[in-house]
Design a protein around this motif. Sequence first.
Motif, PDB file in Angstrom:
ATOM      1  N   LEU A 280       0.824  -1.203   0.000  1.00  0.00           N
ATOM      2  CA  LEU A 280       0.000   0.000   0.000  1.00  0.00           C
ATOM      3  C   LEU A 280       0.861   1.257   0.000  1.00  0.00           C
ATOM      4  O   LEU A 280       0.434   2.318  -0.436  1.00  0.00           O
ATOM      5  CB  LEU A 280      -0.931  -0.006   1.218  1.00  0.00           C
ATOM      6  CG  LEU A 280      -2.023  -1.084   1.202  1.00  0.00           C
ATOM      7  CD1 LEU A 280      -2.674  -1.208   2.569  1.00  0.00           C
ATOM      8  CD2 LEU A 280      -3.063  -0.775   0.140  1.00  0.00           C
ATOM      9  N   SER A 281       2.064   1.141   0.513  1.00  0.00           N
ATOM     10  CA  SER A 281       3.047   2.235   0.502  1.00  0.00           C
ATOM     11  C   SER A 281       4.429   1.621   0.401  1.00  0.00           C
ATOM     12  O   SER A 281       4.576   0.402   0.485  1.00  0.00           O
ATOM     13  CB  SER A 281       2.925   3.105   1.765  1.00  0.00           C
ATOM     14  OG  SER A 281       3.149   2.317   2.935  1.00  0.00           O
ATOM     15  N   ASN A 282       5.446   2.458   0.209  1.00  0.00           N
ATOM     16  CA  ASN A 282       6.803   1.924   0.008  1.00  0.00           C
ATOM     17  C   ASN A 282       7.830   2.779   0.738  1.00  0.00           C
ATOM     18  O   ASN A 282       8.839   3.186   0.177  1.00  0.00           O
ATOM     19  CB  ASN A 282       7.126   1.864  -1.492  1.00  0.00           C
ATOM     20  CG  ASN A 282       8.446   1.164  -1.786  1.00  0.00           C
ATOM     21  OD1 ASN A 282       8.914   0.352  -0.994  1.00  0.00           O
ATOM     22  ND2 ASN A 282       9.048   1.488  -2.912  1.00  0.00           N
ATOM     23  N   ASN A 283       7.558   3.065   1.994  1.00  0.00           N
ATOM     24  CA  ASN A 283       8.458   3.913   2.772  1.00  0.00           C
ATOM     25  C   ASN A 283       9.808   3.261   3.029  1.00  0.00           C
ATOM     26  O   ASN A 283      10.803   3.949   3.267  1.00  0.00           O
ATOM     27  CB  ASN A 283       7.805   4.293   4.100  1.00  0.00           C
ATOM     28  CG  ASN A 283       6.594   5.180   3.909  1.00  0.00           C
ATOM     29  OD1 ASN A 283       6.653   6.179   3.197  1.00  0.00           O
ATOM     30  ND2 ASN A 283       5.479   4.822   4.532  1.00  0.00           N
ATOM     31  N   ASN A 284       9.872   1.911   2.964  1.00  0.00           N
ATOM     32  CA  ASN A 284      11.134   1.202   3.193  1.00  0.00           C
ATOM     33  C   ASN A 284      11.987   1.093   1.931  1.00  0.00           C
ATOM     34  O   ASN A 284      13.046   0.478   1.953  1.00  0.00           O
ATOM     35  CB  ASN A 284      10.855  -0.187   3.755  1.00  0.00           C
ATOM     36  CG  ASN A 284      10.396  -0.151   5.196  1.00  0.00           C
ATOM     37  OD1 ASN A 284      11.205  -0.022   6.114  1.00  0.00           O
ATOM     38  ND2 ASN A 284       9.085  -0.231   5.413  1.00  0.00           N
ATOM     39  N   GLY A 285      11.518   1.677   0.832  1.00  0.00           N
ATOM     40  CA  GLY A 285      12.326   1.701  -0.385  1.00  0.00           C
ATOM     41  C   GLY A 285      12.501   0.368  -1.061  1.00  0.00           C
ATOM     42  O   GLY A 285      13.522   0.121  -1.714  1.00  0.00           O
ATOM     43  N   GLY A 286      11.511  -0.522  -0.931  1.00  0.00           N
ATOM     44  CA  GLY A 286      11.549  -1.773  -1.668  1.00  0.00           C
ATOM     45  C   GLY A 286      12.352  -2.895  -1.044  1.00  0.00           C
ATOM     46  O   GLY A 286      12.523  -3.952  -1.660  1.00  0.00           O
ATOM     47  N   ASN A 293      11.159  -6.655  -1.708  1.00  0.00           N
ATOM     48  CA  ASN A 293       9.772  -7.048  -1.457  1.00  0.00           C
ATOM     49  C   ASN A 293       8.880  -6.907  -2.692  1.00  0.00           C
ATOM     50  O   ASN A 293       7.664  -7.058  -2.600  1.00  0.00           O
ATOM     51  CB  ASN A 293       9.192  -6.245  -0.285  1.00  0.00           C
ATOM     52  CG  ASN A 293       9.214  -4.743  -0.524  1.00  0.00           C
ATOM     53  OD1 ASN A 293       9.323  -4.276  -1.659  1.00  0.00           O
ATOM     54  ND2 ASN A 293       9.120  -3.971   0.545  1.00  0.00           N
ATOM     55  N   GLY A 294       9.484  -6.602  -3.841  1.00  0.00           N
ATOM     56  CA  GLY A 294       8.728  -6.492  -5.074  1.00  0.00           C
ATOM     57  C   GLY A 294       8.332  -5.081  -5.448  1.00  0.00           C
ATOM     58  O   GLY A 294       7.941  -4.820  -6.590  1.00  0.00           O
ATOM     59  N   ALA A 295       8.405  -4.151  -4.506  1.00  0.00           N
ATOM     60  CA  ALA A 295       8.122  -2.744  -4.787  1.00  0.00           C
ATOM     61  C   ALA A 295       9.365  -2.105  -5.405  1.00  0.00           C
ATOM     62  O   ALA A 295      10.477  -2.676  -5.347  1.00  0.00           O
ATOM     63  CB  ALA A 295       7.732  -2.014  -3.500  1.00  0.00           C
ATOM     64  N   PRO A 296       9.241  -0.916  -6.001  1.00  0.00           N
ATOM     65  CA  PRO A 296      10.430  -0.248  -6.536  1.00  0.00           C
ATOM     66  C   PRO A 296      11.494  -0.053  -5.455  1.00  0.00           C
ATOM     67  O   PRO A 296      11.174   0.280  -4.309  1.00  0.00           O
ATOM     68  CB  PRO A 296       9.882   1.107  -7.012  1.00  0.00           C
ATOM     69  CG  PRO A 296       8.449   0.848  -7.310  1.00  0.00           C
ATOM     70  CD  PRO A 296       8.006  -0.154  -6.285  1.00  0.00           C
ATOM     71  N   ILE A 297      12.741  -0.290  -5.805  1.00  0.00           N
ATOM     72  CA  ILE A 297      13.843   0.018  -4.893  1.00  0.00           C
ATOM     73  C   ILE A 297      14.172   1.497  -5.059  1.00  0.00           C
ATOM     74  O   ILE A 297      14.415   1.966  -6.172  1.00  0.00           O
ATOM     75  CB  ILE A 297      15.067  -0.859  -5.188  1.00  0.00           C
ATOM     76  CG1 ILE A 297      14.765  -2.311  -4.808  1.00  0.00           C
ATOM     77  CG2 ILE A 297      16.298  -0.351  -4.444  1.00  0.00           C
ATOM     78  CD1 ILE A 297      15.874  -3.289  -5.123  1.00  0.00           C
ATOM     79  N   VAL A 298      14.143   2.239  -3.960  1.00  0.00           N
ATOM     80  CA  VAL A 298      14.386   3.682  -4.002  1.00  0.00           C
ATOM     81  C   VAL A 298      15.435   4.038  -2.960  1.00  0.00           C
ATOM     82  O   VAL A 298      15.318   3.647  -1.788  1.00  0.00           O
ATOM     83  CB  VAL A 298      13.099   4.490  -3.729  1.00  0.00           C
ATOM     84  CG1 VAL A 298      13.362   5.979  -3.928  1.00  0.00           C
ATOM     85  CG2 VAL A 298      11.966   4.032  -4.632  1.00  0.00           C
TER      86      VAL A 298
END
Length: 357
Positions: A280-286, A293-298
Motif C-alpha cells: 500500500l506504501s513503500n516507505n522502506n524503499g523496496g 519485497n517487489g516494490a520499486p527500490i528507491v
Amino acid sequence: MSSVTGNKIKISVFGESHGEAIGCVIDGLPAGYEIDFEKIKKEMKRRAPGNDIASTPRKEKDEPHIISGLLGGKTTGAPLAMIIENTNVKSGDYENVMTVPRPSHSDYTAYVKYGGNNDIRGGGHFSGRLTAPLVFAGAVAKQLLETRGIYVGAHIKKIGAVNDEAFDYNNIDKYQLCEITSKAFPLINSENEVKMRSEIEKYRCEGDSVGGVIECAAVGIPAGIGGNMFDTLESSLSSLLFAIPAVKGVEFGLGFGFASKCASDVNDGYEVKDGKISLLSNNNGGILGGISNGAPIVLSVAIKPTPSISKPQKSVNLKTLENETIEIKGRHDPCIVPRAVPVVEAAVATVLLDSII
C-alpha cells in the motif's frame, strides 16, 4: 589497493587519473547476450567531463576499447575487458600537492597508508575519473537487466538549497525512468534546472563548489532478492555506492526520515491486487529484512562539494611538518552532482545484476 567487487559477477577497475589509461574487467557475464554499443556510448557521455559548464573543463572522449569478451557484438562468456585512454592530462597542476595534502581529499590518508608511493596526480587511483569504467560496467549491467524487465534510473534531487520533486516511492515505472535518464540535466521537474544551474554558477564564481543529493530507483525487481544479516541487499548496494568518490551518505526510502515518525504512519501495509501481493506504501524503499519485497527500490545518495576549490585553504607540509596554505590548481567541477547521476545508476545496476544472475 583492492579494486575488485562482486560475487557471481566480479568487476576489477584499474588505472590512475593521469596514467596512460583506465579500464575494467568484468568476469562472470553469461554468454550470448548482445551488447548495444550505442547505448554504452550514451551512458559514458553522460558522465564524461567537459560537456557542460557545470563540470570540469577537462575534456576526455571516454571511448571504451574492448580487449576481450565480445565476438560479433555478443558476450562470449570470457572476461569482458575494456580500456579508456587518458588523452588530456596536466600533471604539473599537482606538483604542490605532493607534500601538501588537499583538504577533504584522500591525499593525506593515502600518503600514510602507502608510504607516499601512491600516484597523487589528479587523485591517482582515488580519482573520480575511475568512475568511467564503473559506468561502462553499469551500462552493460543495465542491458542485461532490461532483458529481465528491470530498469534503473536516477535524478538530481537537490543541489545546494534547490530541490527537485522526489519520486513517488510506490508509483514508479520504466517509462518515467527512461524519460528522466534521457535528459542532459536529469530532473523530474525540468523547471528546476534554471534554479539549480544558478546555484552552481553562484559557487563557481566565488571559487567554491556545492554538493547535493541524487535519488535513484529500480523497477521490475522481484521479491526475494538479497539476504539477511551480513548479506543484505542494502549492504551490497551501499558498499558499491560508497566506492564512488564524494559519496558521504546513503539512505533507503524514508531513511533518516523514519526517526521522527511513528510506526502507524510509515508501516508499509499489504493488499491483494490483480491476484498478486502488493504494498500500500513503500516507505522502506523496496527492501525489508535485507530482501527485496517487489516494490520499486528507491535510495538517495548524498554528494559532498568538490574539495578542489580555488580559495586558499589551510593544510600542512608533510615533509617539514609546518602549517601551510594551499591554493589548488587544475580543472575541477563546481558541482559534481550532475555527472555523478549515471555513476549512481551504474553502481545500483551492477549490484542488482550480481544479486539476480
